[in-house]
Design an enzyme around this catalytic site. Structure first.
Site, PDB file in Angstrom:
ATOM      1  N   ARG A   8       0.855  -1.189   0.000  1.00  0.00           N
ATOM      2  CA  ARG A   8       0.000   0.000   0.000  1.00  0.00           C
ATOM      3  C   ARG A   8       0.893   1.242   0.000  1.00  0.00           C
ATOM      4  NH1 ARG A   8      -3.253  -0.733   5.260  1.00  0.00           N
ATOM      5  NH2 ARG A   8      -4.145   1.293   4.677  1.00  0.00           N
ATOM      6  N   SER A  11       0.652   4.049   1.879  1.00  0.00           N
ATOM      7  CA  SER A  11       0.794   4.848   3.099  1.00  0.00           C
ATOM      8  C   SER A  11       2.215   4.763   3.646  1.00  0.00           C
ATOM      9  CB  SER A  11      -0.187   4.378   4.173  1.00  0.00           C
ATOM     10  OG  SER A  11       0.221   3.137   4.718  1.00  0.00           O
ATOM     11  N   LYS A  14      -3.069  -8.404  10.757  1.00  0.00           N
ATOM     12  CA  LYS A  14      -4.455  -8.224  11.214  1.00  0.00           C
ATOM     13  C   LYS A  14      -5.389  -7.813  10.075  1.00  0.00           C
ATOM     14  CE  LYS A  14      -3.801  -3.465  12.984  1.00  0.00           C
ATOM     15  NZ  LYS A  14      -4.710  -2.715  12.103  1.00  0.00           N
ATOM     16  N   ASP A  15      -4.834  -7.313   8.966  1.00  0.00           N
ATOM     17  CA  ASP A  15      -5.660  -6.931   7.813  1.00  0.00           C
ATOM     18  C   ASP A  15      -5.990  -8.116   6.910  1.00  0.00           C
ATOM     19  OD1 ASP A  15      -5.681  -4.252   8.574  1.00  0.00           O
ATOM     20  OD2 ASP A  15      -3.933  -3.745   7.347  1.00  0.00           O
ATOM     21  N   LEU A  28     -14.456  -1.627  15.808  1.00  0.00           N
ATOM     22  CA  LEU A  28     -15.553  -2.058  16.673  1.00  0.00           C
ATOM     23  C   LEU A  28     -15.030  -2.844  17.864  1.00  0.00           C
ATOM     24  CD1 LEU A  28     -18.291  -3.305  14.164  1.00  0.00           C
ATOM     25  CD2 LEU A  28     -18.175  -1.111  15.337  1.00  0.00           C
ATOM     26  N   ARG A  29     -13.967  -3.587  17.660  1.00  0.00           N
ATOM     27  CA  ARG A  29     -13.365  -4.358  18.749  1.00  0.00           C
ATOM     28  C   ARG A  29     -12.947  -3.440  19.896  1.00  0.00           C
ATOM     29  NH1 ARG A  29      -8.280  -4.545  20.084  1.00  0.00           N
ATOM     30  NH2 ARG A  29      -7.680  -3.535  18.139  1.00  0.00           N
ATOM     31  N   ARG A  66     -11.367   7.866  10.479  1.00  0.00           N
ATOM     32  CA  ARG A  66     -10.794   7.173   9.326  1.00  0.00           C
ATOM     33  C   ARG A  66      -9.566   7.902   8.821  1.00  0.00           C
ATOM     34  NH1 ARG A  66     -13.135   4.050   5.866  1.00  0.00           N
ATOM     35  NH2 ARG A  66     -10.928   3.709   5.449  1.00  0.00           N
ATOM     36  N   GLY A  67      -8.837   7.233   7.926  1.00  0.00           N
ATOM     37  CA  GLY A  67      -7.619   7.791   7.356  1.00  0.00           C
ATOM     38  C   GLY A  67      -6.398   7.035   7.847  1.00  0.00           C
ATOM     39  N   CYS A 103     -13.972  -7.688  10.568  1.00  0.00           N
ATOM     40  CA  CYS A 103     -13.938  -6.339  11.126  1.00  0.00           C
ATOM     41  C   CYS A 103     -15.336  -5.828  11.470  1.00  0.00           C
ATOM     42  CB  CYS A 103     -13.246  -5.381  10.170  1.00  0.00           C
ATOM     43  SG  CYS A 103     -14.130  -5.081   8.629  1.00  0.00           S
TER      44      CYS A 103
END
Length: 347
Positions: A12, A14, A84-85, A134-135, A153-154, A248
């Site tokens: 990605r 980022s 985790k993704d 949410l976790r 977000r972001g 998720c």
């Protein structure tokens, strides 16, 4: 003259993703100094859709799908992910060829610049806490019912900018310690969240490297980066999540450890408001045998992970530990809690 081999690595765009990708490349070059690596960057659905909560987008492969398409088309040789993704069920023909040594898997509190508060307990009533998970929000609502948890977000840079905006609504945000550390922002952490307040996500703190199932050369290369303890912990965690069929869009969390004799896993499920929950622990012993240790059959995958250089009995025991704990919670009513959480999230 020996021809220099160049491998293409998907990532990605980022800053954090590129830091993680270059870390993997640096580790591989220590072992294979003659191999060159070219990074190919791309944006995923999770990077592009920023006005909808992650749990409501309705796509399990939010941060991986585009990378996996490039892998399938052989445009890249392997891709680096935050483990985790990665969904517990990978696309056909894809496997995780390496799980690197885990960093701190806990979550951290980052306060707005200038805040005199250091912990969530110190914040005034109705303070807004930003999290995309949410976790996290489900667990923390139970411990801190007077705080207001809202979606943010972001990428990490964007979230920190939103937090520190003097006109912004957030008093604090919750981020993974590992990501904050990789960005060099440890100095911003004011509180580490222990498991009594917030158990971590499946695979959190570990990097997973995904490649094509039949690419034996790449699998052999990547296998050198496996960290045994992290690998066994993450197999147990992923087996737990897969058996629960979570993602998720539902609050599922874990803690894990590898002992001298086996794997121990703590896991739980929560309602969105944190008022309903089930938690349990389970340990699985590694089989004792006087015979030589068995290696996995060629490319046997354990919850999507291939590790031919780790004993098959240990891999199987870790996977069984996760399944057993999930079934224990299911027998106590976990499915009803998760079904309601999923329905509430879709409203």
């Amino acid at each position: 003259m020996t021809e220099v081999k160049t491998m293409k690595v998907g990532s990605r765009k980022s800053e954090l993703a590129l830091i993680q990708t270059h870390h993997v490349i640096d580790e591989l070059k220590k072992i294979n100094p003659s191999t060159e690596f070219e990074v190919v960057t791309m944006s995923t659905v999770g990077d592009k859709v920023l006005d909808v909560a992650l749990s409501k987008i309705g796509e399990k492969s939010l941060f991986t799908k585009e990378l996996e398409i490039a892998l399938e088309k052989q445009e890249v040789d392997f891709v680096v992910h935050s483990l985790k993704d990665l969904p517990t069920l990978l696309p056909d023909g894809m496997v995780i060829g390496s799980v690197l040594k885990r960093e701190d898997p806990r979550d951290a509190v980052i306060m707005k610049k200038g805040s005199e508060c250091k912990t969530l307990a110190e914040l005034p009533e109705n303070s807004v806490i930003g999290t995309s998970s949410l976790r996290r929000s489900a667990q923390l609502k139970k411990s801190f019912p007077k705080l207001n948890f809202q979606d943010i977000r972001g990428n990490l840079n964007t979230r920190l900018r939103k937090l520190d905006d003097p006109e912004g609504v957030y008093s604090a945000i919750i981020l993974a310690v590992a990501g904050v550390s990789r960005m060099g922002w440890e100095g911003r952490i004011t509180q580490y969240l222990e498991s009594e307040h917030c158990m971590h996500a499946v695979g959190q703190g570990a990097l997973g490297v995904e490649c094509r199932e039949g690419d034996t050369d790449t699998l052999t290369l990547l296998s050198s980066l496996h960290d045994r303890d992290t690998l066994l912990r993450c197999i147990a965690e992923r087996a737990f999540l897969r058996t629960l069929e979570g993602g998720c869009s539902v609050p599922v969390a874990v803690n894990s450890a590898v002992t001298g004799t086996g794997v121990t896993l703590d896991g739980g499920v929560w309602s969105l408001d944190g008022q309903e929950s089930l938690t349990a622990s389970h340990s699985t012993e590694f089989p004792r045998s006087d015979s030589p240790p068995k290696r996995p059959r060629s490319q046997t995958a354990y919850v999507g992970i291939v590790a031919e250089n780790v004993e098959a009995e240990e891999l199987s025991a870790a996977e069984q530990c996760g399944r057993d704990l999930a079934n224990q919670l299911i027998s106590q009513g976990a499915e009803a809690i998760l079904s309601k959480a999923k329905a509430d999230n879709e409203k």
